[in-house]
Design an enzyme around this catalytic site. Structure first.
Site, PDB file in Angstrom:
ATOM      1  N   SER A   1       0.837  -1.215   0.000  1.00  0.00           N
ATOM      2  CA  SER A   1       0.000   0.000   0.000  1.00  0.00           C
ATOM      3  C   SER A   1       0.866   1.258   0.000  1.00  0.00           C
ATOM      4  O   SER A   1       0.507   2.260  -0.632  1.00  0.00           O
ATOM      5  CB  SER A   1      -0.977   0.000   1.188  1.00  0.00           C
ATOM      6  OG  SER A   1      -0.295   0.155   2.407  1.00  0.00           O
ATOM      7  N   ASN A   2       1.991   1.220   0.683  1.00  0.00           N
ATOM      8  CA  ASN A   2       2.893   2.382   0.640  1.00  0.00           C
ATOM      9  C   ASN A   2       3.493   2.552  -0.753  1.00  0.00           C
ATOM     10  O   ASN A   2       3.605   3.673  -1.255  1.00  0.00           O
ATOM     11  CB  ASN A   2       4.011   2.237   1.675  1.00  0.00           C
ATOM     12  CG  ASN A   2       3.554   2.624   3.064  1.00  0.00           C
ATOM     13  OD1 ASN A   2       3.408   3.803   3.370  1.00  0.00           O
ATOM     14  ND2 ASN A   2       3.296   1.625   3.901  1.00  0.00           N
TER      15      ASN A   2
ATOM     16  N   LEU B   1      11.550  -6.802   4.514  1.00  0.00           N
ATOM     17  CA  LEU B   1      11.932  -7.340   5.815  1.00  0.00           C
ATOM     18  C   LEU B   1      13.350  -7.893   5.892  1.00  0.00           C
ATOM     19  O   LEU B   1      13.842  -8.178   6.974  1.00  0.00           O
ATOM     20  CB  LEU B   1      10.939  -8.431   6.243  1.00  0.00           C
ATOM     21  CG  LEU B   1       9.502  -7.932   6.414  1.00  0.00           C
ATOM     22  CD1 LEU B   1       8.600  -9.054   6.902  1.00  0.00           C
ATOM     23  CD2 LEU B   1       9.432  -6.751   7.367  1.00  0.00           C
TER      24      LEU B   1
ATOM     25  N   ASN C   1      14.110   3.882   4.908  1.00  0.00           N
ATOM     26  CA  ASN C   1      13.135   2.887   5.344  1.00  0.00           C
ATOM     27  C   ASN C   1      12.027   3.585   6.125  1.00  0.00           C
ATOM     28  O   ASN C   1      12.243   4.648   6.704  1.00  0.00           O
ATOM     29  CB  ASN C   1      13.833   1.876   6.268  1.00  0.00           C
ATOM     30  CG  ASN C   1      12.888   0.807   6.794  1.00  0.00           C
ATOM     31  OD1 ASN C   1      12.069   0.249   6.049  1.00  0.00           O
ATOM     32  ND2 ASN C   1      12.981   0.520   8.094  1.00  0.00           N
TER      33      ASN C   1
ATOM     34  N   HIS D   1       9.425   2.826   9.306  1.00  0.00           N
ATOM     35  CA  HIS D   1       9.183   1.887  10.404  1.00  0.00           C
ATOM     36  C   HIS D   1       7.906   2.315  11.131  1.00  0.00           C
ATOM     37  O   HIS D   1       7.731   3.494  11.425  1.00  0.00           O
ATOM     38  CB  HIS D   1      10.376   1.901  11.363  1.00  0.00           C
ATOM     39  CG  HIS D   1      10.254   0.858  12.435  1.00  0.00           C
ATOM     40  ND1 HIS D   1      10.545  -0.473  12.208  1.00  0.00           N
ATOM     41  CD2 HIS D   1       9.840   0.941  13.721  1.00  0.00           C
ATOM     42  CE1 HIS D   1      10.314  -1.161  13.320  1.00  0.00           C
ATOM     43  NE2 HIS D   1       9.894  -0.333  14.246  1.00  0.00           N
TER      44      HIS D   1
HETATM   45  C1  GRF Z   1       4.311  -0.653   6.795  1.00  0.00           C
HETATM   46  O1  GRF Z   1       3.559  -0.547   7.956  1.00  0.00           O
HETATM   47  C2  GRF Z   1       5.732  -0.275   7.046  1.00  0.00           C
HETATM   48  O2  GRF Z   1       5.900   0.608   8.104  1.00  0.00           O
HETATM   49  C3  GRF Z   1       6.368  -1.571   7.426  1.00  0.00           C
HETATM   50  O3  GRF Z   1       5.721  -2.531   6.624  1.00  0.00           O
HETATM   51  C4  GRF Z   1       4.394  -2.085   6.323  1.00  0.00           C
HETATM   52  C5  GRF Z   1       4.204  -2.217   4.838  1.00  0.00           C
HETATM   53  O4  GRF Z   1       2.865  -2.060   4.479  1.00  0.00           O
HETATM   54  N1  GRF Z   1       7.782  -1.494   7.300  1.00  0.00           N
HETATM   55  P1  GRF Z   1       2.451  -2.029   2.960  1.00  0.00           P
HETATM   56  O5  GRF Z   1       2.939  -3.300   2.306  1.00  0.00           O
HETATM   57  O6  GRF Z   1       3.056  -0.822   2.346  1.00  0.00           O
HETATM   58  O7  GRF Z   1       0.960  -1.959   2.951  1.00  0.00           O
END
Ligand code: GRF
Length: 200
Positions: A27-28, A99, A116, A118
């Site tokens: 989603s990000n 990860l 990154n 977090h």
């Molecule tokens: C996010 O909450 C980010 O902070 C963490 O992993 C999640 C990724 O979410 N590192 P998405 O795949 O972007 O929905």
């Protein structure tokens, strides 16, 4: 295969080509792609993923962005795919739900050019094993009144690079790890792309 890379010298010097490393839903990644759509100076050029069935790969397909699926041996004991990133002229790396630890070869190739996000207020709730719901469970179990996000440069230790940006949100007495995760995701979606733009 390299798609639509303008290789004139002037363009090589000014265009920022981002590789988003992600292994989850993405989603990000989607928000970042949307934010820079149509921007001639900043392009999301490559999605890098270590899970062949991750949701972020569907996003790459829909957005017609090339995806590179990486495997452990080459990443940690080979050249960390630096050659491939060079082929795509990547000059900035964004970890968005990636990860694996970033190997030194990659950090050396991209000094201060890997960031990154977090889902907590580092330095608390960071380090090995602190990801996803584990973070939110720990925050709630400790009775924290506040959580948030940290965007930081990546160094050779998990979650320890220099902080670039933090934003906070309340932790409510009724929160579950899922409801807190949702609030944190909203914060991430609001800020991440803007912070990337400000660094670039
Ligand atoms: C996010 O909450 C980010 O902070 C963490 O992993 C999640 C990724 O979410 N590192 P998405 O795949 O972007 O929905």
């Amino acid at each position: 295969m390299i798609k639509e890379v303008d290789d004139t010298k002037s363009n090589r010097d000014t265009v920022k080509r981002i590789a988003i490393f992600a292994s989850g839903a993405g989603s990000n990644a989607q928000k970042i792609i949307d934010y820079f759509k149509g921007n001639q100076q900043v392009k999301v050029t490559l999605i890098v993923c270590n899970k062949p069935n991750a949701g972020v790969l569907n996003i790459a397909t829909n957005e017609q962005i090339p995806a590179l699926i990486i495997e452990k041996e080459t990443f940690f004991r080979g050249d960390a795919y630096v050659g491939v990133l060079n082929d795509y002229q990547i000059n900035f790396i964004v970890l968005a739900g990636f990860l694996w630890k970033v190997p030194e070869a990659l950090i050396a190739a991209y000094p201060n050019k890997i960031i990154n996000i977090h889902p907590a207020l580092l330095p608390k709730y960071g380090g090995k094993g602190m990801y996803g719901h584990f973070v939110h469970e720990a925050v709630i179990a400790n009775g924290e009144k506040e959580s948030g996000i940290t965007i930081h440069f990546v160094n050779e230790n998990f979650d320890e690079g220099k902080h670039i940006f933090q934003a906070t949100c309340p932790v409510l007495p009724t929160d579950t790890p899922d409801s807190l995760a949702e609030r944190i995701h909203l914060l991430e979606h609001t800020h991440f792309a803007k912070v990337i733009e400000s660094i670039l």
